[in-house]
Design a protein around this motif. Structure first.
Motif, PDB file in Angstrom:
ATOM      1  N   TYR A 135      51.497  41.627  38.418  1.00 53.17           N
ATOM      2  CA  TYR A 135      50.865  40.588  37.476  1.00 53.17           C
ATOM      3  C   TYR A 135      49.400  41.111  36.942  1.00 53.17           C
ATOM      4  O   TYR A 135      48.964  41.413  35.828  1.00 53.17           O
ATOM      5  N   LEU A 136      48.568  41.560  37.907  1.00 51.76           N
ATOM      6  CA  LEU A 136      47.370  42.096  37.587  1.00 51.76           C
ATOM      7  C   LEU A 136      47.271  43.416  36.867  1.00 51.76           C
ATOM      8  O   LEU A 136      46.678  43.478  36.011  1.00 51.76           O
TER       9      LEU A 136
ATOM     10  N   TYR B 137      44.457  45.659  35.302  1.00 48.53           N
ATOM     11  CA  TYR B 137      43.866  46.080  36.310  1.00 48.53           C
ATOM     12  C   TYR B 137      44.406  47.528  36.678  1.00 48.53           C
ATOM     13  O   TYR B 137      45.729  47.572  37.051  1.00 48.53           O
TER      14      TYR B 137
ATOM     15  N   TYR C  42      49.752  42.379  33.403  1.00 41.83           N
ATOM     16  CA  TYR C  42      49.544  41.328  32.457  1.00 41.83           C
ATOM     17  C   TYR C  42      47.757  41.501  32.458  1.00 41.83           C
ATOM     18  O   TYR C  42      47.394  41.052  31.247  1.00 41.83           O
ATOM     19  N   LYS C  43      47.112  41.788  33.191  1.00 41.54           N
ATOM     20  CA  LYS C  43      45.595  41.705  33.061  1.00 41.54           C
ATOM     21  C   LYS C  43      45.020  42.964  33.033  1.00 41.54           C
ATOM     22  O   LYS C  43      43.841  43.270  32.906  1.00 41.54           O
TER      23      LYS C  43
ATOM     24  N   ILE D  95      42.356  33.923  35.837  1.00 46.10           N
ATOM     25  CA  ILE D  95      41.872  35.264  36.078  1.00 46.10           C
ATOM     26  C   ILE D  95      41.584  36.193  35.194  1.00 46.10           C
ATOM     27  O   ILE D  95      42.287  36.382  33.951  1.00 46.10           O
ATOM     28  N   PRO D  96      40.233  36.878  35.089  1.00 46.98           N
ATOM     29  CA  PRO D  96      39.926  37.573  33.910  1.00 46.98           C
ATOM     30  C   PRO D  96      40.726  38.640  33.690  1.00 46.98           C
ATOM     31  O   PRO D  96      40.939  39.468  34.915  1.00 46.98           O
ATOM     32  N   ASP D  97      40.739  39.343  32.628  1.00 45.39           N
ATOM     33  CA  ASP D  97      41.210  40.602  32.122  1.00 45.39           C
ATOM     34  C   ASP D  97      40.235  41.643  32.848  1.00 45.39           C
ATOM     35  O   ASP D  97      39.142  41.497  32.827  1.00 45.39           O
ATOM     36  N   TYR D  98      40.981  42.763  33.209  1.00 43.91           N
ATOM     37  CA  TYR D  98      40.296  43.874  34.017  1.00 43.91           C
ATOM     38  C   TYR D  98      39.076  44.287  33.102  1.00 43.91           C
ATOM     39  O   TYR D  98      37.773  44.375  33.373  1.00 43.91           O
TER      40      TYR D  98
END
Length: 152
Positions: free
Chosen positions: A46-47, A53, A50-51, A143-146
């Motif tokens: 997910y990180l 990282y 989608y985010k 959770i913030p985007d990277y």
């Protein structure tokens, strides 16, 4: 395995020596498929997916020493200078996220002094932003985007 409140991904699962294993893209090997590992792998995907990282800045099972005791942080995100920025503690979906879980990640943070703490059992996830200047923290709604992690 239990359905989580995280996006599904094409998990690479196999059986070896009568035990189920799942491929960990960060450690680049198959590891025992426990309920906690199921959460970890979904969360990492997910990180990354989608985010935004970078996988190269994430690590699983990071060894730490607390006094005489050796422990492992479940996952750590580093910045480009390889300083820890975020710690993630996972629990199996059947384990409630109690104060004891937050106490555990707080001990790790005494060593790493990161900006963000996340605890998740795959069904519930909490993230807090540390404020060391004012000796406080605040929970974030998501959770913030990277790309935004330095701006919060």
């Amino acid at each position: 395995m239990m359905r989580l409140n995280l996006p599904p991904y094409p998990a690479r699962v196999k059986e070896a020596d009568g035990r189920r294993q799942i491929f960990d893209i960060l450690r680049r090997k198959y590891v025992a498929l426990t309920p906690e590992e199921w959460v970890r792998q979904h969360f990492i995907h997910y990180l990354i997916g989608y985010k935004g990282y970078p996988a190269a800045l994430l690590a699983n099972e990071v060894p730490l020493q607390v006094g005489e005791k050796r422990v492992r942080a479940d996952s750590v995100l580093y910045d480009r200078q390889l300083q820890p920025r975020l710690i993630i503690e996972y629990k199996a979906p059947t384990i409630p996220l109690t104060q004891k879980v937050f106490d555990q990640i707080t001990v790790y943070n005494l060593l790493l002094h990161v900006d963000y703490l996340i605890v998740s059992n795959g069904l519930e996830t909490y993230i807090c932003k540390m404020d060391y200047t004012n000796h406080t923290y605040r929970f974030l709604e998501m959770i913030p985007d990277y790309k935004n992690i330095n701006n919060l």
